[in-house]
Design a protein around this motif. Structure first.
Motif, PDB file in Angstrom:
ATOM      1  N   ALA A   1       0.831  -1.205   0.000  1.00  0.00           N
ATOM      2  CA  ALA A   1       0.000   0.000   0.000  1.00  0.00           C
ATOM      3  C   ALA A   1       0.865   1.254   0.000  1.00  0.00           C
ATOM      4  O   ALA A   1       0.577   2.229  -0.714  1.00  0.00           O
ATOM      5  CB  ALA A   1      -0.928  -0.007   1.214  1.00  0.00           C
TER       6      ALA A   1
ATOM      7  N   ARG B   1      -8.320  -5.377   1.577  1.00  0.00           N
ATOM      8  CA  ARG B   1      -7.366  -5.957   0.630  1.00  0.00           C
ATOM      9  C   ARG B   1      -7.068  -7.417   0.975  1.00  0.00           C
ATOM     10  O   ARG B   1      -6.921  -8.262   0.093  1.00  0.00           O
ATOM     11  CB  ARG B   1      -6.079  -5.133   0.650  1.00  0.00           C
TER      12      ARG B   1
ATOM     13  N   ALA C   1      -2.293   5.716   2.017  1.00  0.00           N
ATOM     14  CA  ALA C   1      -2.919   4.441   1.664  1.00  0.00           C
ATOM     15  C   ALA C   1      -2.745   3.383   2.757  1.00  0.00           C
ATOM     16  O   ALA C   1      -3.413   2.340   2.713  1.00  0.00           O
ATOM     17  CB  ALA C   1      -2.334   3.918   0.353  1.00  0.00           C
TER      18      ALA C   1
END
Length: 218
Positions: free
Chosen positions: A29, A46, A37
């Motif tokens: 990320a 995710r 992020a």
């Protein structure tokens, strides 16, 4: 996404992942989206895990970010230290040991280094950490040259030449054809240490990287 095909059946229900899995997701990320992020809920999505699963491994987001920095420093700075301290009979071989690091992302992750340097623009603490890592890497390279009897001042300039070229590659996000970059290695070795690598040294260097030069194929 997490690959659930690799999850043991007994963990398929209520699986929380692992510390390493959360850390890897945070690293990706950071590389892909920067510091903003790296947030718990997007990481959970995710990984297809619940947000509460995160807290089995980290106290909070700050703890995750601290672990991310530790992981970056241990791997990327550690790669410089290991390469510079590695066995070499000549300075050219020692320099080739170091250049391996620049070409093998399993040892050193340039995209992660770039992302952490971007993060440093938002944090004085991270800036200090990056500066300390740079000094540690430079010291390792300097000591490598001094081990082969280069005078301290000469070793320092050569270390900076080696390292700042590599940081330039990272900062500019240079992408080169592999054959072109590998073809420049002999000249880099000569520039960095003042002597040529032998054919045997270059052959071992290529072998470590699984590279076959065109002249070796013919």
């Amino acid at each position: 996404m997490a690959d659930r095909s690799t999850i043991p059946p007994e963990k398929a229900s209520g699986w929380r992942g692992s510390r390493a899995l959360w850390l890897e997701a945070a690293k990706l990320a950071l590389i892909e989206g920067g510091l903003a992020a790296v947030k718990i809920q997007p990481l959970a999505a995710r990984l297809e895990l619940s947000r509460t699963s995160f807290y089995w491994f980290f106290k909070d987001r700050r703890a995750l970010l601290d672990a991310l920095l530790e992981d970056w420093d241990a791997k990327n700075t550690g790669a410089f230290r290991a390469a510079c301290a590695g066995y070499a009979e000549t300075i050219a071989e020692a320099v080739l040991n170091l250049i391996v690091v620049f070409h093998d992302e399993a040892l050193f992750e340039p995209r992660l280094d770039f992302a952490v340097r971007g993060w440093a623009h938002q944090s004085d603490a991270v800036t200090a950490r990056v500066n300390a890592a740079d000094e540690a890497r430079l010291a390792a390279i300097r000591e490598m040259f001094e081990r082969f009897s280069f005078a301290p001042e000469d070793a320092d300039v050569r270390a900076r030449t080696v390292y700042l070229v590599q940081i330039g590659y990272i900062a500019m996000q240079v992408e080169e054809d592999r054959a072109l970059r590998m073809g420049r290695v002999p000249a880099y070795v000569r520039t960095y240490c003042g002597v040529d690598a032998t054919p045997g040294e270059l052959a071992r260097f290529h072998a470590r990287l699984g590279y076959v030069a065109e002249e070796d194929v013919a």
